[in-house]
Design a protein around this motif. Structure first.
Motif, short mmCIF file in Angstrom:
data_model
loop_
_atom_site.label_atom_id
_atom_site.label_comp_id
_atom_site.label_asym_id
_atom_site.label_seq_id
_atom_site.Cartn_x
_atom_site.Cartn_y
_atom_site.Cartn_z
N TYR A 300 -24.16 7.84 -28.64
CA TYR A 300 -24.81 8.85 -29.49
C TYR A 300 -25.71 9.80 -28.69
N ARG A 337 -29.80 6.19 -34.91
CA ARG A 337 -30.03 7.10 -36.03
C ARG A 337 -31.51 7.16 -36.38
N SER A 385 -16.28 4.12 -42.45
CA SER A 385 -16.53 3.89 -41.03
C SER A 385 -16.47 5.17 -40.20
N CYS A 386 -16.15 6.29 -40.84
CA CYS A 386 -16.02 7.55 -40.11
C CYS A 386 -17.40 8.08 -39.74
N GLU A 387 -17.64 8.23 -38.46
CA GLU A 387 -18.93 8.70 -37.95
C GLU A 387 -18.99 10.21 -37.78
N GLU A 412 -18.71 4.02 -32.11
CA GLU A 412 -19.78 4.71 -31.39
C GLU A 412 -19.27 6.02 -30.80
N LEU A 430 -21.15 15.77 -37.55
CA LEU A 430 -21.72 14.43 -37.55
C LEU A 430 -22.08 13.99 -38.96
N ARG A 431 -21.75 12.79 -39.31
CA ARG A 431 -22.10 12.23 -40.61
C ARG A 431 -23.59 11.88 -40.61
#
Length: 506
Positions: A300, A337, A385-387, A412, A430-431
């Protein structure tokens, strides 16, 4: 018989037993290329022969190689045959009747051999001579004319115009550009470069078996051009078929010799010959900065190579996992986060924040099909699960006819970079929690004016912070734009109307 007459008879006997190459660019069956001889391509651009990496070292280690012909200064070798088995004495090269090339030492021991055509060595039909082309490719054909072997399929450390880097869709295998072990040792080194067998949408440099550096993700173009200097353009072509994907490059007419090379120190460089100073000029070199090596900024995190100097930063919506380590220049722990995502499927909505001009992260999945930007976003929002996701419109550039490309991330986010538009940067979505997207829209305008998501179905762009809200009963998605959008800040544009880059928090 006097001495001079004896010497003449001896030389004639050697020539009869071991005939040498007769044509400048070819080697026929029954001929031998001796240690002191070379083949020179028809146009004079390349030569093939035996060399020592350091000419001052003498004949202790002799290699079969191809190099640029007629250049002043140290020999520039682009291909090595027996890189793992140097000759200690006086080697020779021969073409066997089964279309195989053979390098032998002074005692006749075979040091290196290419695969043959499988035909009998007693066949009455001999193969045509091996040919050194003016592109620097050594080509061997069978008696029926098909290519049995060519040096372009077995590169060493150099990528020259006309050569192809390939990857088979059927086997996942491909060729790689492999560095020398050291500047004085042509044996295979630690670094290699080729198409990523996991996706084929990007190229990787490896250090051994570990990824070391990565190119931006392919956007589907068939041909791309890059201006190098006055009158010189480099064209990169990608061909993607059912069997394989390959990448090659060519140069505009009259260009100076230009090549890519993987160095023993782990650099992938674009070099061009400067005849004025008789030296190779480095036009480009990757990795371009310390933080642009693979995963240097941790999960990240991303490397901002548009900054001076390049620096590790956290993706929008994230902060250093360990501020102490981050502040000390140790980025392995990456980022976390700032605010946790809400439970998935609870009707809370999904927010996305856009980061433009990015080399998007590694470990992505291709969501196949010609989807719209809205569909790409909705599919990511529907997957708990989608980031993140990235969308590209390919209508004007696709090599395979696709109209769009949607890629998503389910784990990740690693090895992201901000590279700018010149090097293929694209927008990464980005979520983030809806509250974070709302707060960021009102509190920080660093990208509210720069990155906008354009939909094929609308002439108007959405704000870069937007919400996809789920109907828990019907599992349908619709777009909800943020209400009460603040007036545009005139200071966010320059005098030409272009969007300024506003630096994000570190």
């Amino acid at each position: 018989m006097d001495l001079s007459r004896s010497v003449a008879v001896l030389v004639l006997a050697v020539a009869i037993c071991f005939p040498s190459a007769s044509a400048e660019d070819q080697l026929a069956v029954g001929e031998r290329l001796l240690e002191v001889q070379t083949l020179v391509s028809d146009g004079g651009a390349f030569a093939l022969g035996f060399f020592s990496p350091d000419d001052a070292a003498g004949p202790a280690r002799r290699y079969l190689g191809i190099w640029y012909n007629g250049m002043s200064g140290p020999r520039t070798v682009v291909w090595v045959g027996n890189r793992e088995a140097p000759a200690a004495g006086s080697p020779t090269l021969a073409l066997a009747n089964d279309s195989s090339l053979v390098v032998s030492d002074a005692d006749g021991r075979v040091l290196w051999r290419t695969p043959g055509s499988g035909g009998s060595s007693s066949s009455s039909s001999s193969p045509p001579p091996a040919l050194l082309t003016n592109e620097g490719n050594l080509v061997v054909r069978s008696p029926n004319g098909t290519v049995v072997w060519q040096s372009f399929d077995h590169p060493t450390d150099t990528f020259v115009p006309g050569m192809k880097v390939r990857l088979s869709h059927l086997t996942g295998e491909g060729n790689r550009i492999v560095s020398w072990k050291s500047p004085g040792d042509p044996a295979a080194g630690s670094f290699s470069y080729g198409l990523d067998p996991g996706t084929s949408l990007q190229l990787l440099m490896w250090n051994g078996t570990r990824p070391y550096w990565r190119t931006p993700v392919w956007k589907g173009y068939a041909v791309a051009s890059m201006y190098l200097s006055a009158g010189t353009v480099l064209y990169t072509a990608i061909v993607d078929t059912e069997e394989e994907i390959s990448i090659a490059f060519t140069l505009s007419g009259g260009a100076a010799p230009t090549r890519y090379v993987v160095t023993s120190s782990g650099r992938f460089q674009l070099l061009s010959w400067n005849s004025t100073v008789s030296a190779w000029a480095t036009l480009l070199s990757w990795p371009s900065s310390g933080c642009s090596t693979y995963k240097r900024c941790g999960a990240y995190g991303y490397c901002d190579v548009t900054a001076a100097p390049a620096a590790c930063r956290c993706l929008d919506g994230f902060e250093p996992a360990s501020p102490t380590e981050w502040g000390a220049g140790r980025f392995e722990q990456g980022c976390r986060r700032k605010e946790a995502l809400p439970p998935c499927g609870g009707g809370m909505g999904v927010g996305f924040v856009a980061m433009p001009t990015m080399k998007v992260p590694d470990k992505f999945s291709l969501d196949a099909g010609n989807r719209s930007a809205e569909e790409c976003a909705a599919r990511c929002a529907a997957n708990c699960s989608c980031e993140a996701y990235a969308y590209a419109n390919l209508q004007s550039s696709s090599a395979k006819g696709e109209l769009s490309r949607c890629i998503v991330w389910a784990g990740e986010l690693v090895d992201a970079q901000m590279i700018g538009p010149r090097w293929g940067g694209e927008t990464l979505y980005l979520r983030v929690p809806v509250a974070a997207a709302s707060t960021w829209w009102k509190g920080q305008q660093k990208y509210s004016e720069v990155a906008q998501l354009h939909f094929l179905t609308s002439k108007h762009a959405m704000p870069n912070h937007f919400i996809l809200r789920q109907d828990a009963h019907h599992n349908n998605f619709y777009r909800q734009e943020k209400e009460n959008r603040e007036p545009e800040d005139a200071n966010a544009r320059d005098k030409d109307g272009d969007h300024k880059h506003v630096e994000r928090n570190r």
